[in-house]
Design a protein around this motif. Structure first.
Motif, PDB file in Angstrom:
ATOM      1  N   ALA A 275       0.826  -1.213   0.000  1.00 46.69           N
ATOM      2  CA  ALA A 275       0.000   0.000   0.000  1.00 46.69           C
ATOM      3  C   ALA A 275       0.858   1.259   0.000  1.00 46.69           C
ATOM      4  O   ALA A 275       0.439   2.303  -0.513  1.00 46.69           O
ATOM      5  CB  ALA A 275      -0.926  -0.010   1.215  1.00 46.69           C
ATOM      6  N   ALA A 276       2.064   1.184   0.580  1.00 45.99           N
ATOM      7  CA  ALA A 276       2.933   2.363   0.670  1.00 45.99           C
ATOM      8  C   ALA A 276       3.716   2.621  -0.616  1.00 45.99           C
ATOM      9  O   ALA A 276       4.414   3.630  -0.725  1.00 45.99           O
ATOM     10  CB  ALA A 276       3.912   2.203   1.833  1.00 45.99           C
ATOM     11  N   TYR A 277       3.614   1.729  -1.591  1.00 42.69           N
ATOM     12  CA  TYR A 277       4.331   1.923  -2.855  1.00 42.69           C
ATOM     13  C   TYR A 277       3.857   3.225  -3.511  1.00 42.69           C
ATOM     14  O   TYR A 277       2.646   3.467  -3.622  1.00 42.69           O
ATOM     15  CB  TYR A 277       4.082   0.746  -3.787  1.00 42.69           C
ATOM     16  N   PRO A 278       4.785   4.104  -3.945  1.00 40.54           N
ATOM     17  CA  PRO A 278       4.381   5.414  -4.488  1.00 40.54           C
ATOM     18  C   PRO A 278       3.556   5.291  -5.766  1.00 40.54           C
ATOM     19  O   PRO A 278       4.025   4.753  -6.768  1.00 40.54           O
ATOM     20  CB  PRO A 278       5.710   6.132  -4.745  1.00 40.54           C
ATOM     21  N   LYS A 279       2.348   5.798  -5.712  1.00 42.36           N
ATOM     22  CA  LYS A 279       1.417   5.661  -6.846  1.00 42.36           C
ATOM     23  C   LYS A 279       1.912   6.389  -8.090  1.00 42.36           C
ATOM     24  O   LYS A 279       1.601   5.992  -9.210  1.00 42.36           O
ATOM     25  CB  LYS A 279       0.031   6.198  -6.443  1.00 42.36           C
ATOM     26  N   ARG A 280       2.712   7.444  -7.905  1.00 42.63           N
ATOM     27  CA  ARG A 280       3.180   8.205  -9.074  1.00 42.63           C
ATOM     28  C   ARG A 280       4.079   7.365  -9.970  1.00 42.63           C
ATOM     29  O   ARG A 280       4.171   7.605 -11.176  1.00 42.63           O
ATOM     30  CB  ARG A 280       3.905   9.469  -8.608  1.00 42.63           C
ATOM     31  N   LEU A 281       4.745   6.365  -9.384  1.00 46.93           N
ATOM     32  CA  LEU A 281       5.610   5.509 -10.197  1.00 46.93           C
ATOM     33  C   LEU A 281       4.806   4.571 -11.100  1.00 46.93           C
ATOM     34  O   LEU A 281       5.351   4.023 -12.068  1.00 46.93           O
ATOM     35  CB  LEU A 281       6.539   4.684  -9.301  1.00 46.93           C
ATOM     36  N   LEU A 282       3.531   4.396 -10.799  1.00 48.16           N
ATOM     37  CA  LEU A 282       2.697   3.522 -11.628  1.00 48.16           C
ATOM     38  C   LEU A 282       2.400   4.149 -12.987  1.00 48.16           C
ATOM     39  O   LEU A 282       1.898   3.467 -13.886  1.00 48.16           O
ATOM     40  CB  LEU A 282       1.392   3.190 -10.900  1.00 48.16           C
ATOM     41  N   ASP A 283       2.731   5.431 -13.157  1.00 52.16           N
ATOM     42  CA  ASP A 283       2.593   6.064 -14.469  1.00 52.16           C
ATOM     43  C   ASP A 283       3.677   5.600 -15.439  1.00 52.16           C
ATOM     44  O   ASP A 283       3.561   5.797 -16.652  1.00 52.16           O
ATOM     45  CB  ASP A 283       2.675   7.595 -14.340  1.00 52.16           C
ATOM     46  N   LEU A 284       4.725   4.990 -14.910  1.00 43.83           N
ATOM     47  CA  LEU A 284       5.822   4.502 -15.751  1.00 43.83           C
ATOM     48  C   LEU A 284       5.427   3.210 -16.464  1.00 43.83           C
ATOM     49  O   LEU A 284       4.698   2.379 -15.896  1.00 43.83           O
ATOM     50  CB  LEU A 284       7.064   4.237 -14.900  1.00 43.83           C
ATOM     51  N   PRO A 285       5.925   2.983 -17.679  1.00 43.05           N
ATOM     52  CA  PRO A 285       5.690   1.694 -18.331  1.00 43.05           C
ATOM     53  C   PRO A 285       6.489   0.574 -17.669  1.00 43.05           C
ATOM     54  O   PRO A 285       6.190  -0.600 -17.864  1.00 43.05           O
ATOM     55  CB  PRO A 285       6.162   1.936 -19.772  1.00 43.05           C
ATOM     56  N   ASP A 286       7.501   0.944 -16.881  1.00 42.45           N
ATOM     57  CA  ASP A 286       8.356  -0.041 -16.223  1.00 42.45           C
ATOM     58  C   ASP A 286       8.597   0.338 -14.762  1.00 42.45           C
ATOM     59  O   ASP A 286       9.738   0.562 -14.344  1.00 42.45           O
ATOM     60  CB  ASP A 286       9.685  -0.171 -16.965  1.00 42.45           C
ATOM     61  N   PRO A 287       7.551   0.402 -13.939  1.00 48.73           N
ATOM     62  CA  PRO A 287       7.755   0.734 -12.528  1.00 48.73           C
ATOM     63  C   PRO A 287       8.606  -0.335 -11.852  1.00 48.73           C
ATOM     64  O   PRO A 287       8.473  -1.524 -12.164  1.00 48.73           O
ATOM     65  CB  PRO A 287       6.334   0.756 -11.955  1.00 48.73           C
ATOM     66  N   PRO A 288       9.491   0.065 -10.957  1.00 47.74           N
ATOM     67  CA  PRO A 288      10.342  -0.936 -10.288  1.00 47.74           C
ATOM     68  C   PRO A 288       9.516  -1.819  -9.361  1.00 47.74           C
ATOM     69  O   PRO A 288       8.816  -1.299  -8.481  1.00 47.74           O
ATOM     70  CB  PRO A 288      11.332  -0.077  -9.500  1.00 47.74           C
TER      71      PRO A 288
END
Length: 371
Positions: free
Chosen positions: A89-102
């Protein structure tokens, strides 16, 4: 402390050579959680990734990783050290905009900063004194407005941005290109400790990962994604900061650039960005006014009543003579009519006041103050 079985599977999958974030995310979407991927038949995996990577996944599923798990468990036992997965749940949602989120993020510090309004600040490692002052002042202004400052902990502009961010309530996040058990560059060790204590350190790289050249473009995409906007303070035409700015624009983030002298190599990248549509900014307020909707901030610039304007030229005619480009000491002697001894004394005083910077080659440059 021991790692739970679920986290072990995430870590095991992260150690598969050649399986980058994009391939990993594809496997998660097709097969589900890492345990299902690691237990899949090689033939089934080969339909989703290359045969060599499918083989590597099957081999990793049987590999003894007790030493790696113990090392990670010991690191996680330290204060404020955490390992986030895409499923957290704490994973930063803004990174989900990436095609390759870590799929994995190593974190040390205050995870709450990931939910704050944020602006990325990037620029040259070989920054000018004015650029460093601008980065720190812009970042401090943003942090005072509770905006978190994101950068990459490199020398020059990055380090200055972190220092400014740490001075305010917004604080600062450093996304680094090594494992979090290493500090690069070593000169930023004290800054890294301060960020771990008062801000946040982030990396998608496993513990022990060295500072390889290919790690930094990967880091830069995270810096671009985490901010609502990206400010480029100084950048040469071949600077990696321009790549970060382009990544930010591709993700729908606003790009800002500070203009500089037409003669300065580290201003040319900013000028190119402005020609391509980046917003020219002269003060931190310019950024917040542009992003106030995206940042969900109630921002209105504060004006100080009855404030008298600064008149540096009146305080020292030498500042007016210098202009804003770097000038040589001998030129100042000729133009001012002062003796070398008198000019040295005046320049030293102005340098101590933070109004002038001495540069290599016996040159001096007047410093402005960002508002």
């Amino acid at each position: 402390m021991t790692l739970d079985q679920d986290l072990q599977q995430w870590v095991r999958l992260s150690l598969v050579n050649g399986l980058g974030p994009r391939g990993w995310v594809g496997l998660l979407r097709a097969l589900g959680e890492p345990a299902f991927i690691l237990s899949a038949a090689e033939k089934a995996l080969a339909e989703l990734v290359s045969p060599s990577i499918a083989t590597a996944i099957c081999q990793m599923a049987e590999c003894n990783l007790d030493a790696e798990f113990a090392q990670l468990a010991n690191w996680l036992a330290q204060p404020h050290c955490q390992l986030l997965t895409l499923a957290d749940a704490a994973y930063p949602k803004r990174l989900l905009d990436l095609p390759d989120p870590p799929p994995l993020l190593y974190a040390q510090g205050d995870l709450g900063l990931l939910t704050r309004p944020a602006v990325s600040v990037v620029g040259s490692r070989n920054a000018t004194a004015q650029g460093i002052a601008n980065a720190e002042q812009f970042a401090a202004f943003l942090a005072q407005q509770s905006v978190c400052v994101i950068s990459g902990m490199a020398s020059g502009i990055d380090a200055a941005a972190h220092r400014g961010g740490l001075s305010g309530a917004g604080s600062s996040i450093a996304v680094v290109g090594t494992g979090l058990d290493r500090v690069y560059p070593a000169a930023n060790r004290a800054l890294a400790h301060q960020l771990a204590a008062q801000g946040l350190l982030l990396s998608e790289l496993a513990l022990g990962s060295p500072p390889k050249a290919e790690h930094f473009p990967r880091r830069n995409r995270l810096i671009a994604a985490l901010g609502a906007g990206c400010l480029v303070v100084e950048a040469a035409l071949e600077s990696g900061s321009l790549i970060t700015a382009r990544q930010a624009a591709d993700l729908g983030r606003e790009v800002f650039a500070i203009p500089g002298s037409i003669h300065s190599p580290v201003a040319k990248g900013c000028h190119r960005l402005i020609k391509q549509g980046a917003k020219l900014v002269e003060a931190g307020a310019d950024i917040l006014e542009e992003l106030s909707g995206n940042l969900a901030l109630d921002f209105s610039p504060q004006k100080t009543p009855n404030a008298s304007p600064e008149t540096p030229d009146e305080e020292s005619p030498l500042l007016g003579l210098m202009g804003w480009d770097a000038v040589e000491f001998d030129w100042l002697v000729l133009q001012s009519g002062l003796t070398s001894e008198a000019l040295c004394a005046i320049l030293l005083g102005l340098e101590l006041e933070g109004k002038v910077a001495s540069l290599p080659g016996n040159r001096y440059q007047r410093l402005g103050i960002a508002k």
